[in-house]
Design a protein around this motif. Sequence first.
Motif, mmCIF file in Angstrom:
data_model
loop_
_atom_site.group_PDB
_atom_site.id
_atom_site.type_symbol
_atom_site.label_atom_id
_atom_site.label_comp_id
_atom_site.label_asym_id
_atom_site.label_seq_id
_atom_site.Cartn_x
_atom_site.Cartn_y
_atom_site.Cartn_z
ATOM 1 N N TYR A 409 0.800 -1.223 0.099
ATOM 2 C CA TYR A 409 0.001 -0.023 -0.076
ATOM 3 C C TYR A 409 0.945 1.134 -0.034
ATOM 4 C CZ TYR A 409 -3.717 -2.933 0.844
ATOM 5 O OH TYR A 409 -4.925 -4.094 0.758
ATOM 6 N N ARG A 412 3.714 6.293 -3.715
ATOM 7 C CA ARG A 412 4.804 6.000 -4.721
ATOM 8 C C ARG A 412 6.216 6.631 -4.216
ATOM 9 N NH1 ARG A 412 5.621 4.827 -10.200
ATOM 10 N NH2 ARG A 412 3.372 4.717 -10.731
ATOM 11 N N TYR A 441 6.105 -0.520 -9.426
ATOM 12 C CA TYR A 441 5.082 0.138 -8.719
ATOM 13 C C TYR A 441 3.637 -0.397 -9.109
ATOM 14 C CZ TYR A 441 2.351 3.429 -5.686
ATOM 15 O OH TYR A 441 1.712 4.019 -4.695
ATOM 16 N N SER A 442 3.318 -0.446 -10.700
ATOM 17 C CA SER A 442 2.318 -0.915 -11.071
ATOM 18 C C SER A 442 1.797 -2.259 -10.558
ATOM 19 C CB SER A 442 2.151 -0.829 -12.505
ATOM 20 O OG SER A 442 2.422 0.404 -13.097
ATOM 21 N N LEU A 446 -0.052 -1.413 -7.441
ATOM 22 C CA LEU A 446 -1.351 -0.964 -8.287
ATOM 23 C C LEU A 446 -1.978 -2.561 -8.604
ATOM 24 C CD1 LEU A 446 -0.264 2.044 -10.061
ATOM 25 C CD2 LEU A 446 -1.482 1.777 -7.881
ATOM 26 N N ARG A 448 -1.238 -4.778 -10.932
ATOM 27 C CA ARG A 448 -1.403 -4.977 -12.473
ATOM 28 C C ARG A 448 -0.924 -6.324 -12.951
ATOM 29 N NH1 ARG A 448 -3.020 -1.050 -15.755
ATOM 30 N NH2 ARG A 448 -3.398 -2.799 -16.919
#
Length: 448
Positions: A409, A412, A441-442, A446, A448
Amino acid sequence: MQRLLDSYRAIPPNSTVRLAKPTSNLFRARDRSDVKGLDVSGLTGVIAVDAEARTADVAGMCTYEDLVAATLPHALAPLVVPQLKTITLGGAVTGLGIESTSFRNGLPHESVLEMDILTGAGEIVTASPEQHADLFRAFPNSYGTLGYSTRLRIELEPVMPFVALRHLRFHSLTELMAAMDRIIETGGLDGEPVDYLDGVVFSADESYLCVGFKTTTPGPVSDYTGQQIYYRSIQHAEGEKHDRLTIYDYLWRWDTDWFWCSRAFGAQNPMIRRFWPRRLRRSSFYWKLVGYDQRFNIADRIEIRNGRPPRERVVQDIEVPLENCEQFLSWFLENVPIEPIWLCPLRLREGDRDGTGWPLYPLRANHTYVNVGFWSSVPVGPVEGHTNKLIEAKVSELDGHKSLYSDSYYPREDFDELYGGETYKTVKKSYDPDSRLFDLYSKAVLRR
Ligand SMILES: Cc1cc2nc3c(=O)[nH]c(=O)nc-3n(C[C@H](O)[C@H](O)[C@H](O)COP(=O)(O)OP(=O)(O)OC[C@H]3O[C@@H](n4cnc5c(N)ncnc54)[C@H](O)[C@@H]3O)c2cc1C
């Protein structure tokens, strides 16, 4: 290799590339839309074992189960064998791994001599400390966002047919940490060199170190693939308890019950266990059950039907410096209702550069860290990821790191600071200039 390259070329330039792989030990949910898979079906084997040089050439998606099956007949094993059979060598190097040899052998990527990597640009390059060193150094903890390793040459070490175990009981965390420190500093216990070291905390006044010694001495061995359960076997009231396993059973001692996580499926209930097929007592099978649960929200539906709130998944491995570990454990036991907890000490292998050796997961050289693993769930808190966020903050406060195989969580900026952001950006630009692969990071935050 041709199949891999063909599948890469078949992916339209505006689509993101990902692995099409039958197993995974990644715990975060992923958005799989608009992602095309690479065909890695030809990259699952051991290419060669050189027993004299003590090295192996291994395809990137080879599982440790297959790798160990190829090395043990030579009385050799990888320097670190992660506990779950379907973890692959490529996955452990790019996503980090750890085991009870890590206090003397470091992490799996530290025994890689060279590797071939299919980069985001679609080229195969050989990376080593001498060639494409920037990629070699940034690869660990990059989670396939710089490229995919297709072949790795790794070091192996001699093993013996048996492991003799001494399980030491502690009634205080202070004593536990002091004993762990002493073993690592001296390399031994009561004058005998220690080969394997990990531990389990059941509560503040019940914890254990599991100390292993390679041995050729024949004798009776225990079997925890049947009705007996390994983590229960280490518990006792006082002092120490002795045990022996074959090296094969020692390496996979945690896989049969996925540490202790099989209890969530009833597999530790003696009545159910008796009828649970032996071949399905393994982490990869429990994984499938978790997959169904995630797909159909089974656990949450049961909680709601029983009038209880849904739960937050807290499946994490973190690392803190040994001197801060007691503080972390005390905080954790007070604030997070999860037990048991797994402990595994680690030190970077000698000669590594301080902090700069592996920029995406910087650890201090010549310093002992302790990996703390906890894999369960807690009642949901006031905001999404409440408990996971508390853990992230505590780990940072105590100068530690969190593995990225599960939910994260971090904002960035904090993430970039912790995981080598600047170096990462430079290497990413060189090897994946058109962003065919997600960035870290994605993937990590995030989902992905
Ligand atoms: C409950 C649980 C407990 C765990 N405990 C431990 C533990 O005790 N010790 C330990 O060592 N690890 C542990 N892990 C973490 C595990 O080692 C990592 O998640 C590892 O990355 C999984 O490897 P995999 O081969 O299954 O890869 P996957 O799960 O398939 O992939 C993981 C990531 O690596 C990338 N990747 C996979 N193969 C390659 C490749 N060849 N080249 C480049 N990128 C690649 C994927 O794109 C993905 O982002 C645990 C994980 C879980 C869920």
